[in-house]
Write a protein that holds these residues in place. Structure first.
Motif, PDB file in Angstrom:
ATOM      1  N   ARG A  51      -5.082  -3.957 -23.819  1.00 53.24           N
ATOM      2  CA  ARG A  51      -4.153  -2.866 -23.522  1.00 53.24           C
ATOM      3  C   ARG A  51      -3.972  -2.657 -22.014  1.00 53.24           C
ATOM      4  N   LEU A  52      -4.062  -3.726 -21.242  1.00 51.95           N
ATOM      5  CA  LEU A  52      -3.932  -3.654 -19.791  1.00 51.95           C
ATOM      6  C   LEU A  52      -2.628  -2.980 -19.392  1.00 51.95           C
ATOM      7  N   CYS A  53      -2.721  -1.975 -18.532  1.00 52.71           N
ATOM      8  CA  CYS A  53      -1.521  -1.260 -18.074  1.00 52.71           C
ATOM      9  C   CYS A  53      -1.852  -0.516 -16.795  1.00 52.71           C
ATOM     10  N   MET A  54      -1.169  -0.850 -15.715  1.00 46.91           N
ATOM     11  CA  MET A  54      -1.414  -0.202 -14.431  1.00 46.91           C
ATOM     12  C   MET A  54      -1.058   1.279 -14.487  1.00 46.91           C
ATOM     13  N   ALA A  55       0.109   1.590 -15.027  1.00 42.01           N
ATOM     14  CA  ALA A  55       0.521   2.995 -15.120  1.00 42.01           C
ATOM     15  C   ALA A  55      -0.433   3.765 -16.018  1.00 42.01           C
ATOM     16  N   GLY A  56      -0.829   3.156 -17.139  1.00 44.51           N
ATOM     17  CA  GLY A  56      -1.749   3.820 -18.054  1.00 44.51           C
ATOM     18  C   GLY A  56      -3.101   4.072 -17.426  1.00 44.51           C
ATOM     19  N   GLY A  57      -3.553   3.132 -16.578  1.00 43.46           N
ATOM     20  CA  GLY A  57      -4.843   3.312 -15.924  1.00 43.46           C
ATOM     21  C   GLY A  57      -4.857   4.507 -14.988  1.00 43.46           C
ATOM     22  N   LEU A 108       0.838  -1.199   0.000  1.00 43.09           N
ATOM     23  CA  LEU A 108       0.000   0.000   0.000  1.00 43.09           C
ATOM     24  C   LEU A 108       0.870   1.245   0.000  1.00 43.09           C
ATOM     25  N   VAL A 109       1.971   1.206   0.742  1.00 46.46           N
ATOM     26  CA  VAL A 109       2.934   2.313   0.724  1.00 46.46           C
ATOM     27  C   VAL A 109       3.527   2.444  -0.679  1.00 46.46           C
ATOM     28  N   GLY A 110       3.856   1.302  -1.286  1.00 47.54           N
ATOM     29  CA  GLY A 110       4.355   1.319  -2.657  1.00 47.54           C
ATOM     30  C   GLY A 110       3.352   1.906  -3.619  1.00 47.54           C
ATOM     31  N   LEU A 111       2.081   1.584  -3.441  1.00 48.37           N
ATOM     32  CA  LEU A 111       1.031   2.129  -4.309  1.00 48.37           C
ATOM     33  C   LEU A 111       0.981   3.648  -4.223  1.00 48.37           C
ATOM     34  N   LEU A 112       1.121   4.182  -3.021  1.00 49.85           N
ATOM     35  CA  LEU A 112       1.123   5.643  -2.861  1.00 49.85           C
ATOM     36  C   LEU A 112       2.299   6.264  -3.622  1.00 49.85           C
ATOM     37  N   GLY A 113       3.474   5.618  -3.546  1.00 45.40           N
ATOM     38  CA  GLY A 113       4.625   6.116  -4.290  1.00 45.40           C
ATOM     39  C   GLY A 113       4.413   5.995  -5.786  1.00 45.40           C
ATOM     40  N   PHE A 114       3.813   4.902  -6.216  1.00 45.25           N
ATOM     41  CA  PHE A 114       3.537   4.681  -7.638  1.00 45.25           C
ATOM     42  C   PHE A 114       2.607   5.761  -8.178  1.00 45.25           C
ATOM     43  N   VAL A 115       1.551   6.062  -7.439  1.00 45.39           N
ATOM     44  CA  VAL A 115       0.614   7.109  -7.847  1.00 45.39           C
ATOM     45  C   VAL A 115       1.307   8.469  -7.890  1.00 45.39           C
ATOM     46  N   ALA A 116       2.154   8.739  -6.899  1.00 44.16           N
ATOM     47  CA  ALA A 116       2.890  10.014  -6.881  1.00 44.16           C
ATOM     48  C   ALA A 116       3.817  10.122  -8.082  1.00 44.16           C
ATOM     49  N   GLY A 117       4.504   9.025  -8.427  1.00 45.30           N
ATOM     50  CA  GLY A 117       5.392   9.036  -9.587  1.00 45.30           C
ATOM     51  C   GLY A 117       4.633   9.261 -10.878  1.00 45.30           C
ATOM     52  N   ILE A 118       3.474   8.625 -11.009  1.00 44.97           N
ATOM     53  CA  ILE A 118       2.645   8.829 -12.204  1.00 44.97           C
ATOM     54  C   ILE A 118       2.137  10.267 -12.253  1.00 44.97           C
ATOM     55  N   GLY A 119       1.782  10.806 -11.083  1.00 46.77           N
ATOM     56  CA  GLY A 119       1.357  12.210 -11.040  1.00 46.77           C
ATOM     57  C   GLY A 119       2.460  13.135 -11.526  1.00 46.77           C
ATOM     58  N   ALA A 120       3.700  12.870 -11.105  1.00 43.29           N
ATOM     59  CA  ALA A 120       4.827  13.673 -11.582  1.00 43.29           C
ATOM     60  C   ALA A 120       4.990  13.518 -13.089  1.00 43.29           C
ATOM     61  N   GLY A 121       4.837  12.282 -13.579  1.00 44.16           N
ATOM     62  CA  GLY A 121       4.933  12.059 -15.020  1.00 44.16           C
ATOM     63  C   GLY A 121       3.857  12.799 -15.792  1.00 44.16           C
ATOM     64  N   CYS A 122       2.651  12.847 -15.223  1.00 40.82           N
ATOM     65  CA  CYS A 122       1.547  13.563 -15.886  1.00 40.82           C
ATOM     66  C   CYS A 122       1.817  15.061 -15.947  1.00 40.82           C
ATOM     67  N   PHE A 123       2.503  15.580 -14.937  1.00 41.94           N
ATOM     68  CA  PHE A 123       2.890  16.997 -14.988  1.00 41.94           C
ATOM     69  C   PHE A 123       3.736  17.267 -16.222  1.00 41.94           C
ATOM     70  N   ARG A 128      -2.636   6.980 -15.045  1.00 37.41           N
ATOM     71  CA  ARG A 128      -2.370   8.160 -15.886  1.00 37.41           C
ATOM     72  C   ARG A 128      -3.666   8.695 -16.496  1.00 37.41           C
ATOM     73  N   ASP A 129      -4.519   7.809 -16.994  1.00 33.97           N
ATOM     74  CA  ASP A 129      -5.779   8.238 -17.609  1.00 33.97           C
ATOM     75  C   ASP A 129      -6.696   8.894 -16.592  1.00 33.97           C
ATOM     76  N   ILE A 130      -6.646   8.438 -15.349  1.00 33.59           N
ATOM     77  CA  ILE A 130      -7.455   9.080 -14.309  1.00 33.59           C
ATOM     78  C   ILE A 130      -6.973  10.510 -14.088  1.00 33.59           C
ATOM     79  N   PHE A 131      -5.670  10.699 -14.028  1.00 33.59           N
ATOM     80  CA  PHE A 131      -5.111  12.037 -13.832  1.00 33.59           C
ATOM     81  C   PHE A 131      -5.412  12.957 -15.014  1.00 33.59           C
ATOM     82  N   LEU A 132      -5.222  12.455 -16.233  1.00 34.80           N
ATOM     83  CA  LEU A 132      -5.266  13.317 -17.415  1.00 34.80           C
ATOM     84  C   LEU A 132      -6.665  13.552 -17.956  1.00 34.80           C
ATOM     85  N   ILE A 133      -7.468  12.478 -18.017  1.00 32.85           N
ATOM     86  CA  ILE A 133      -8.781  12.624 -18.674  1.00 32.85           C
ATOM     87  C   ILE A 133      -9.933  12.076 -17.839  1.00 32.85           C
ATOM     88  N   ARG A 134      -9.678  11.788 -16.587  1.00 30.30           N
ATOM     89  CA  ARG A 134     -10.699  11.277 -15.678  1.00 30.30           C
ATOM     90  C   ARG A 134     -11.378  10.027 -16.234  1.00 30.30           C
TER      91      ARG A 134
END
Length: 357
Positions: A210-216, A123-138, A218-224
């Motif tokens: 097209r299964l992709c955890m990062a893409g999933g 769960l801690v890893g998931l929080l870091g993963f989401v934060a990293g994807i958020g930085a990538g979306c920036f 990322r799509d929430i951040f970028l296009i909801r």
């Protein structure tokens, strides 16, 4: 249309989650029915690329994922050889993604599988993963790009699937050329036929959806858009139910299989994986799927991951179960994150400056 896509992704998630549970029951390490990072690391060790004796085994799951994607993409007309988009940078990003995964002890897919087994460190890893994807979306929002992939020859596209077949034939015909662990995670594995079949199913299903955890995320951040993430929710659900039914569920931070409770480094490890995955255009699983579809860019990223696994274990950068990373691993991970941020900044703001000019 979105409902139909979510349904297909849910079915794919259930198949992969169920396969992960079954593979663990058949011999794979706990909470490691499927792990792209761990299995690439084990395969690298089997090929004499690193010297860690407890993580050496040619994982048929990896072979199956690439060949499953390759076979279905050819049948469906999705096989399109392409590449040439910043190959050296992609190699470096893949290298750092693997380093982050080995500090966390798992890829995004294993992170979800660990959550389904009750491992709260994930769960801690998931929080870091989401934060990293958020930085990538920036960076994506500000124009980040590694360039456009160009059409490649068919020979280029089939090279990696062909080498995968060669590896499997050698594994079956002359296993003595490889190293095999006698203890530790590398010594724990499902029967070859079951592992290969699970990989083929996962590869074909993930190619189709097209299964992709990062893409999933990322799509929430970028296009909801929550479509892609539904596949990983299904994986979590299938693994959770499977572990509850088989008595393998254990909730907590301590005494989890091939895991450690060093929260900062779990967070930062998956931050690197999340950021790097956005920069590459997909998580490690997605890179294998794209490799099967003929993307030489993704093949180069996978080679970078293999090199990263070898380097991490040759120089003691990977975490140890229960104790986490050593000082050298911590320094290497922070350095890797800085390099990722530098590459992302250069590829973003240089392009914006060129557009202004």
């Amino acid at each position: 249309m979105r409902i139909a896509e979510k349904g297909k992704l849910a079915i794919t998630g259930v198949l992969i989650g169920a396969a992960a549970v079954v593979l663990t029951l058949l011999g794979n390490p706990g909470n490691m029915g499927f792990c792209i990072a761990c299995f690439l690391r084990d395969t690298a060790g089997a090929m004499h690329l690193h010297t860690a004796p407890i993580v050496e085994y040619v994982r048929p799951e990896i072979i199956g994922i690439i060949l499953g994607s390759f076979a279905l993409s050819v049948l469906r007309g999705d096989f399109r050889p392409r590449g040439g988009s910043s190959p050296m940078i992609r190699f470096i990003i893949g290298f750092i993604v693997m380093l982050g995964a080995l500090v966390f002890l798992g890829c995004p897919l294993r992170m979800v599988i660990r959550l389904g087994g009750g491992d709260l460190n994930a769960l801690v890893g998931l929080l870091g993963f989401v934060a990293g994807i958020g930085a990538g979306c920036f960076f994506l929002n500000n124009g980040f790009s590694l360039g456009r992939a160009e059409k490649q020859t068919g020979l280029e596209g089939v090279t990696m699937p062909f080498l995968t077949i060669v590896l499997f034939v050698l594994f079956l015909a002359v296993p003595s050329v490889f190293l095999f662990s006698e203890s530790g995670p590398g010594s724990m594995h499902a029967p070859v036929a079951a592992a290969l079949l699970a990989g083929l199913i996962a590869g074909a299903a993930a190619e189709r959806t097209r299964l992709c955890m990062a893409g999933g995320i990322r799509d929430i951040f970028l296009i909801r858009d929550f479509t892609l993430i539904s596949g990983f929710v299904a994986i979590f659900g299938a693994v959770l139910i499977g572990n509850l039914l088989t008595g393998k569920f254990s909730l907590g931070f301590a005494d989890q299989p091939v895991s450690h409770p060093m929260h900062l480094w779990n967070f930062l490890g998956m931050f690197a994986v999340g950021l790097g995955s956005v920069m590459l255009g997909g998580c490690p699983l997605r890179q294998l799927i794209l490799t099967g579809e003929g993307s030489t860019d993704s093949a180069v990223a996978v080679l970078g991951m293999i090199a990263g696994a070898a380097f991490a274990h040759n120089f003691s950068l990977a975490s140890s179960a229960n104790t986490g990373p050593g000082t050298s691993g911590k320094i290497a991970l922070v350095t890797g994150i800085v390099i990722l941020l530098a590459i992302a900044s250069a590829a973003t703001f240089r392009r914006k400056n060129n557009e202004r000019a």
